[in-house]
Design a protein around this motif. Sequence first.
Motif, PDB file in Angstrom:
ATOM      1  N   THR A 187     -13.230 -17.749  29.920  1.00 14.47           N
ATOM      2  CA  THR A 187     -13.276 -16.305  30.169  1.00 14.47           C
ATOM      3  C   THR A 187     -13.592 -15.552  28.888  1.00 14.47           C
ATOM      4  O   THR A 187     -14.427 -14.635  28.879  1.00 14.47           O
ATOM      5  N   ARG A 242     -11.434  -9.763  39.054  1.00 12.97           N
ATOM      6  CA  ARG A 242     -12.429  -9.052  38.263  1.00 12.97           C
ATOM      7  C   ARG A 242     -12.719  -7.651  38.799  1.00 12.97           C
ATOM      8  O   ARG A 242     -12.937  -6.716  38.029  1.00 12.97           O
ATOM      9  N   ALA A 266      -7.403 -11.381  33.130  1.00 14.66           N
ATOM     10  CA  ALA A 266      -7.525 -12.780  33.528  1.00 14.66           C
ATOM     11  C   ALA A 266      -6.239 -13.537  33.236  1.00 14.66           C
ATOM     12  O   ALA A 266      -5.818 -14.400  34.019  1.00 14.66           O
TER      13      ALA A 266
END
Length: 409
Positions: A122, A163, A157
């Motif tokens: 990420t 998201r 995250a």
Amino acid sequence: MTASTTARNVFDADLPALTYDLSSTPAEVWPSLREARSLAPVAVGPLGPEVLSYDMARAILRDPRFAIPPGINLAAQGVTSGPLFDKVMSSLLCLEGAEHQRLRKLVSKAFTPRATERLHDTIVAVVDELIDQVVDAGRCDVVADIARPYPIPIICALLGAPREDWRLFSQWAEDVVRVFGFSVDVAARQDHVMRAWNALDDYVDAMVEERRTRLTDDLISELIRAEDDGDRLSGAELQMLAVSLLMAGTDTTRNQLAASVQALGERPDQWALLAERPDLAMRAVEETMRHSPVVCGTPRIVVDDVEFAGYLFPAGTFVFVNTFAANRDPAYYDDAESLDLRRERAPAILTFGGGVHYCLGANLARRELAEALRILAARLPNPRISGEAPWKPMLGMTGPTALELEFGA
């Protein structure tokens, strides 16, 4: 505690005086800090005694007789009661004593190396996406284009927020983190901040409720799993800790990334070295946070009369542990004012604090910064800082307000 009769009251010990303005930046204050530290390990600054030497700063950070003043940012703006003040006072950042130790012990179980390691992909994706938006232009404002949008997606995250909700988190965080700074009139915006904080609380509550029926591998789930001899976190504590993480990990990372990029960008040899040797990325984090920190110190209040290093600190004294000065102490760092990624066997930096208040998210912050600096050095060759890069005042959260960077062949 009864002080020795030979101890000198810190206000009557003929210590060097620091007369800088409260709006001064670290670069503006540094010459007077350096001169004062050459005369004594403590100086008297505009707010009270400032601890300047590495050994004394490290010791005070670990000494429970020097406590963090609760709610100092709000109190400085005249906010000493009400819903917002109560909210801040109940956060992990303001707790002391047994309750603080209990929560840290439980929370530390969720901050394992595995918890940060799983964010690697990420972090890389977020950095690359931000660079993709500016790389063809050959220039960018590091603060606005890269540093400011960087940490929120990673914290989301970590917590487990999808998201599509990252923008919501960003909006709430922008409002809530203001209460921990000095640059915004929080007193006039209390209702606005509380609305954002309550919305964030509600969102976290819903996440907690969902995870209780289906645990995953995110931080919320790890906090729910955390247990110590049968002790578990309550729903209110889970909510508070998630929001505390969001607040603690947003502005610090934003500002430090910009400051670290500036420190390396002003030294093309160091930028090129990092591009050539990405294994030095973590060293780059430690060295830039030592040399150009955005958290230059931490306040303490003396709980009772304390004799320390030959000085008497009266109860109630406001003490500023100036880790900026301590991290450049030539007694501990060779060529302390230089930035050198090849520096080896250096003492641990004090920028993350010490003792019971050592930053819980230090490992995550280091990883975020290291990956960002590694990728930036690899993808933005030959950086050139154009124009001025003004900084915010040293007291509070500092760092560049703008950083125009040109790059390319």
